[in-house]
Write an enzyme that holds these catalytic residues in place. Structure first.
Site, PDB file in Angstrom:
ATOM      1  N   ASP A   1      -9.836  -6.104  -9.638  1.00 48.79           N
ATOM      2  CA  ASP A   1      -9.046  -4.901  -9.387  1.00 48.79           C
ATOM      3  C   ASP A   1      -7.575  -5.057  -9.780  1.00 48.79           C
ATOM      4  OD1 ASP A   1      -7.962  -6.489  -7.340  1.00 48.79           O
ATOM      5  OD2 ASP A   1      -8.823  -5.280  -5.720  1.00 48.79           O
TER       6      ASP A   1
ATOM      7  N   ASN B   1       0.823  -1.212   0.000  1.00 51.08           N
ATOM      8  CA  ASN B   1       0.000   0.000   0.000  1.00 51.08           C
ATOM      9  C   ASN B   1       0.854   1.258   0.000  1.00 51.08           C
ATOM     10  OD1 ASN B   1      -2.604  -1.183  -0.030  1.00 51.08           O
ATOM     11  ND2 ASN B   1      -2.344  -1.742   2.108  1.00 51.08           N
TER      12      ASN B   1
ATOM     13  N   HIS C   1      -5.654  -7.748  -5.878  1.00 46.03           N
ATOM     14  CA  HIS C   1      -5.873  -8.778  -4.865  1.00 46.03           C
ATOM     15  C   HIS C   1      -6.050 -10.152  -5.495  1.00 46.03           C
ATOM     16  CE1 HIS C   1      -7.129  -4.978  -2.959  1.00 46.03           C
ATOM     17  NE2 HIS C   1      -6.451  -5.500  -1.947  1.00 46.03           N
TER      18      HIS C   1
END
Length: 178
Positions: free
Chosen positions: A152, A71, A155
């Site tokens: 996405d 992230n 993931h």
């Protein structure tokens, strides 16, 4: 310690690689091991660093697996900040008597060659510096395979969870025997 990749984002908790890890431990005679999943979707290395001392105190783990940084990279955080945070997490874990397994990550090339190389270099460099174990790339054999990433493209799917475990297991298993 992880982010959405270990927090079962988009998959049932019992299908996630961490649940599969507990099953494998039990099935292969490592049933004395407890698995604590301290992963949170969206977690950054800064958040992990803030949470780690309390978790170390509460659980006194023999092994700390650090699966963080993705992230940070996707948000373009400076590599030196990511490195510093993970470095401090390794130090705290080792000072608490835990062995450490660093789980490496890479980010898409659209961040530019300089950034992507600096980012991906963090994990092996820290593993070498602190003499920890290393999974070079957590999403190996997954990110570029049809049907193994959610829509996405960030993931892994439920079908990919076994491969995530297989990416970690060869490095983790010898640590369990020590």
């Amino acid at each position: 310690m992880g982010d959405s990749l270990s927090a079962a984002y988009g998959v049932q908790t019992e299908q996630a690689w961490v649940a599969l890890l507990k099953n494998r431990l039990d099935n292969q005679g490592f049933d004395g091991w407890e698995v604590v999943n301290a992963s949170i979707s969206g977690e950054t290395t800064d958040g992990g660093l803030r949470r780690l001392p309390g978790l170390l105190e509460k659980h006194s783990p023999d092994i700390v697996m650090i699966e963080l940084g993705g992230n940070d990279g996707l948000r373009g955080f400076p590599p030196n900040v990511i490195r510093s945070n993970i470095s401090k997490m390794i130090e705290q874990s080792q000072q608490a008597g835990s062995s450490v397994l660093v789980v490496g990550m890479q980010i898409p090339p659209n961040y530019g060659q300089r950034y992507t190389e600096a980012f991906s270099g963090i994990f092996p460099e820290l593993a070498k510096e602190y003499d920890t174990e290393l999974v070079p790339f957590f999403l190996a054999n997954i990110y570029d395979q049809e049907g193994l990433m959610q829509d996405d493209d960030i993931h892994p799917t439920a079908e990919a969870q076994g491969q995530l475990l297989d990416n970690v297991w060869p490095v983790l298993e010898p640590m369990l025997a020590d």
